[in-house]
Design a protein around this motif. Sequence first.
Motif, PDB file in Angstrom:
ATOM      1  N   LYS A   1       0.824  -1.210   0.000  1.00 44.95           N
ATOM      2  CA  LYS A   1       0.000   0.000   0.000  1.00 44.95           C
ATOM      3  C   LYS A   1       0.857   1.259   0.000  1.00 44.95           C
ATOM      4  N   TYR A   2       2.022   1.177   0.605  1.00 45.33           N
ATOM      5  CA  TYR A   2       2.896   2.344   0.673  1.00 45.33           C
ATOM      6  C   TYR A   2       3.393   2.767  -0.701  1.00 45.33           C
ATOM      7  N   GLN A   3       3.548   1.818  -1.634  1.00 44.50           N
ATOM      8  CA  GLN A   3       4.152   2.122  -2.926  1.00 44.50           C
ATOM      9  C   GLN A   3       3.366   3.168  -3.710  1.00 44.50           C
ATOM     10  N   LYS A   4       2.033   3.128  -3.615  1.00 47.67           N
ATOM     11  CA  LYS A   4       1.264   4.131  -4.354  1.00 47.67           C
ATOM     12  C   LYS A   4       1.499   5.523  -3.780  1.00 47.67           C
ATOM     13  N   TRP A   5       1.850   5.594  -2.493  1.00 47.87           N
ATOM     14  CA  TRP A   5       2.087   6.898  -1.861  1.00 47.87           C
ATOM     15  C   TRP A   5       3.488   7.422  -2.132  1.00 47.87           C
ATOM     16  N   LEU A   6       4.323   6.606  -2.766  1.00 46.01           N
ATOM     17  CA  LEU A   6       5.653   7.051  -3.168  1.00 46.01           C
ATOM     18  C   LEU A   6       5.653   7.620  -4.585  1.00 46.01           C
TER      19      LEU A   6
ATOM     20  N   ASP B   1       4.875  10.302  -7.495  1.00 44.98           N
ATOM     21  CA  ASP B   1       4.977  11.764  -7.457  1.00 44.98           C
ATOM     22  C   ASP B   1       3.636  12.455  -7.190  1.00 44.98           C
ATOM     23  N   GLU B   2       2.598  12.016  -7.873  1.00 39.90           N
ATOM     24  CA  GLU B   2       1.305  12.691  -7.709  1.00 39.90           C
ATOM     25  C   GLU B   2       0.756  12.549  -6.288  1.00 39.90           C
ATOM     26  N   ASN B   3       1.000  11.417  -5.652  1.00 45.71           N
ATOM     27  CA  ASN B   3       0.515  11.221  -4.285  1.00 45.71           C
ATOM     28  C   ASN B   3       1.401  11.936  -3.262  1.00 45.71           C
ATOM     29  N   LEU B   4       2.696  12.021  -3.545  1.00 46.74           N
ATOM     30  CA  LEU B   4       3.582  12.813  -2.675  1.00 46.74           C
ATOM     31  C   LEU B   4       3.170  14.278  -2.718  1.00 46.74           C
ATOM     32  N   LEU B   5       2.827  14.770  -3.906  1.00 46.66           N
ATOM     33  CA  LEU B   5       2.367  16.142  -4.059  1.00 46.66           C
ATOM     34  C   LEU B   5       1.045  16.355  -3.319  1.00 46.66           C
TER      35      LEU B   5
ATOM     36  N   LYS C   1       6.990   7.486   7.496  1.00 44.33           N
ATOM     37  CA  LYS C   1       7.836   8.685   7.532  1.00 44.33           C
ATOM     38  C   LYS C   1       9.266   8.315   7.926  1.00 44.33           C
ATOM     39  N   ARG C   2       9.414   7.382   8.862  1.00 41.00           N
ATOM     40  CA  ARG C   2      10.751   6.952   9.267  1.00 41.00           C
ATOM     41  C   ARG C   2      11.426   6.140   8.151  1.00 41.00           C
ATOM     42  N   ARG C   3      10.639   5.366   7.440  1.00 37.89           N
ATOM     43  CA  ARG C   3      11.180   4.436   6.451  1.00 37.89           C
ATOM     44  C   ARG C   3      11.435   5.072   5.074  1.00 37.89           C
ATOM     45  N   PHE C   4      10.571   6.023   4.683  1.00 37.63           N
ATOM     46  CA  PHE C   4      10.637   6.565   3.328  1.00 37.63           C
ATOM     47  C   PHE C   4      10.886   8.067   3.365  1.00 37.63           C
ATOM     48  N   ILE C   5      12.072   8.455   2.922  1.00 39.86           N
ATOM     49  CA  ILE C   5      12.443   9.870   2.930  1.00 39.86           C
ATOM     50  C   ILE C   5      11.502  10.694   2.049  1.00 39.86           C
TER      51      ILE C   5
ATOM     52  N   ALA D   1       7.972  15.219   1.678  1.00 36.87           N
ATOM     53  CA  ALA D   1       6.723  15.819   1.188  1.00 36.87           C
ATOM     54  C   ALA D   1       6.006  16.541   2.322  1.00 36.87           C
ATOM     55  N   LEU D   2       5.942  15.921   3.475  1.00 35.94           N
ATOM     56  CA  LEU D   2       5.260  16.532   4.624  1.00 35.94           C
ATOM     57  C   LEU D   2       6.058  17.721   5.156  1.00 35.94           C
ATOM     58  N   LYS D   3       7.369  17.605   5.152  1.00 35.69           N
ATOM     59  CA  LYS D   3       8.209  18.709   5.620  1.00 35.69           C
ATOM     60  C   LYS D   3       8.063  19.924   4.705  1.00 35.69           C
ATOM     61  N   ILE D   4       8.112  19.695   3.418  1.00 35.18           N
ATOM     62  CA  ILE D   4       7.989  20.802   2.459  1.00 35.18           C
ATOM     63  C   ILE D   4       6.617  21.457   2.586  1.00 35.18           C
ATOM     64  N   GLY D   5       5.574  20.646   2.728  1.00 32.32           N
ATOM     65  CA  GLY D   5       4.229  21.200   2.902  1.00 32.32           C
ATOM     66  C   GLY D   5       4.130  22.080   4.136  1.00 32.32           C
ATOM     67  N   ARG D   6       4.729  21.644   5.234  1.00 36.14           N
ATOM     68  CA  ARG D   6       4.723  22.436   6.471  1.00 36.14           C
ATOM     69  C   ARG D   6       5.499  23.732   6.280  1.00 36.14           C
ATOM     70  N   GLU D   7       6.657  23.641   5.620  1.00 34.76           N
ATOM     71  CA  GLU D   7       7.455  24.841   5.373  1.00 34.76           C
ATOM     72  C   GLU D   7       6.714  25.832   4.486  1.00 34.76           C
ATOM     73  N   GLN D   8       6.008  25.318   3.473  1.00 34.43           N
ATOM     74  CA  GLN D   8       5.243  26.206   2.598  1.00 34.43           C
ATOM     75  C   GLN D   8       4.175  26.953   3.393  1.00 34.43           C
ATOM     76  N   SER D   9       3.480  26.242   4.274  1.00 32.15           N
ATOM     77  CA  SER D   9       2.442  26.903   5.064  1.00 32.15           C
ATOM     78  C   SER D   9       3.059  27.938   6.001  1.00 32.15           C
ATOM     79  N   ASN D  10       4.227  27.634   6.552  1.00 34.42           N
ATOM     80  CA  ASN D  10       4.902  28.610   7.412  1.00 34.42           C
ATOM     81  C   ASN D  10       5.266  29.866   6.630  1.00 34.42           C
ATOM     82  N   PHE D  11       5.749  29.692   5.394  1.00 39.25           N
ATOM     83  CA  PHE D  11       6.094  30.854   4.573  1.00 39.25           C
ATOM     84  C   PHE D  11       4.851  31.683   4.239  1.00 39.25           C
ATOM     85  N   ILE D  12       3.756  31.007   3.947  1.00 36.26           N
ATOM     86  CA  ILE D  12       2.515  31.710   3.621  1.00 36.26           C
ATOM     87  C   ILE D  12       2.054  32.551   4.810  1.00 36.26           C
ATOM     88  N   VAL D  13       2.055  31.951   6.000  1.00 33.72           N
ATOM     89  CA  VAL D  13       1.630  32.671   7.202  1.00 33.72           C
ATOM     90  C   VAL D  13       2.604  33.794   7.531  1.00 33.72           C
ATOM     91  N   GLU D  14       3.893  33.511   7.410  1.00 32.83           N
ATOM     92  CA  GLU D  14       4.898  34.533   7.684  1.00 32.83           C
ATOM     93  C   GLU D  14       4.713  35.728   6.755  1.00 32.83           C
TER      94      GLU D  14
END
Length: 163
Positions: free
Chosen positions: A5-10, A12-16, A46-50, A55-68
């Motif tokens: 099940k994890y493979q579909k989440w790896l 590109d479209e699902n990471l995005l 998250k521990r197993r697949f960089i 993807a989650l880190k970049i999304g969080r950073e984007q939201s921080n930039f938007i709010v900032e």
Amino acid sequence: MAKGKYQKWLEDENLLLMQGWKRNGLTDEQIAHNMGISINTLNKWKRRFIQIRQALKIGREQSNFIVENALFQKAVKGHVTAQIFWLKNNWRDKYNDSQLSVEERELLKHRIKDSELDTKIKEAKLKILQSEGANAEDHLLELIEAIEKEDDKEHDTDQGINS
């Protein structure tokens, strides 16, 4: 052979998609729900697949930039609370409400520098031990001496300024 099940989440479209969910403020629990998995599974992935972690880190950073940026725009347009918040967090030396005395602040700065030095030394030790093996001890001592000399120069400079 069935795909995990994890493979579909790896893909590109699902990471995005995960990145977008995080950017839009969803919690990891909500993201796991959207993915049809438990939060424990998401944490394992998250521990197993960089790719998932990134993807989650970049999304969080984007939201921080938007709010900032939104906060900055409000501050620039004269919103007093936004201005105060911005200055207290981005110009701390001048707009700090801290009750620390000048001496306490200086002591805290030195403790932070010492902590940074300790971190540099530990990181250097680990890097050398991983790459050098048996020859690590000699290289380690040289590197520690160089870092300590650099720190001594910084402290001498600080002492000259504060004198």
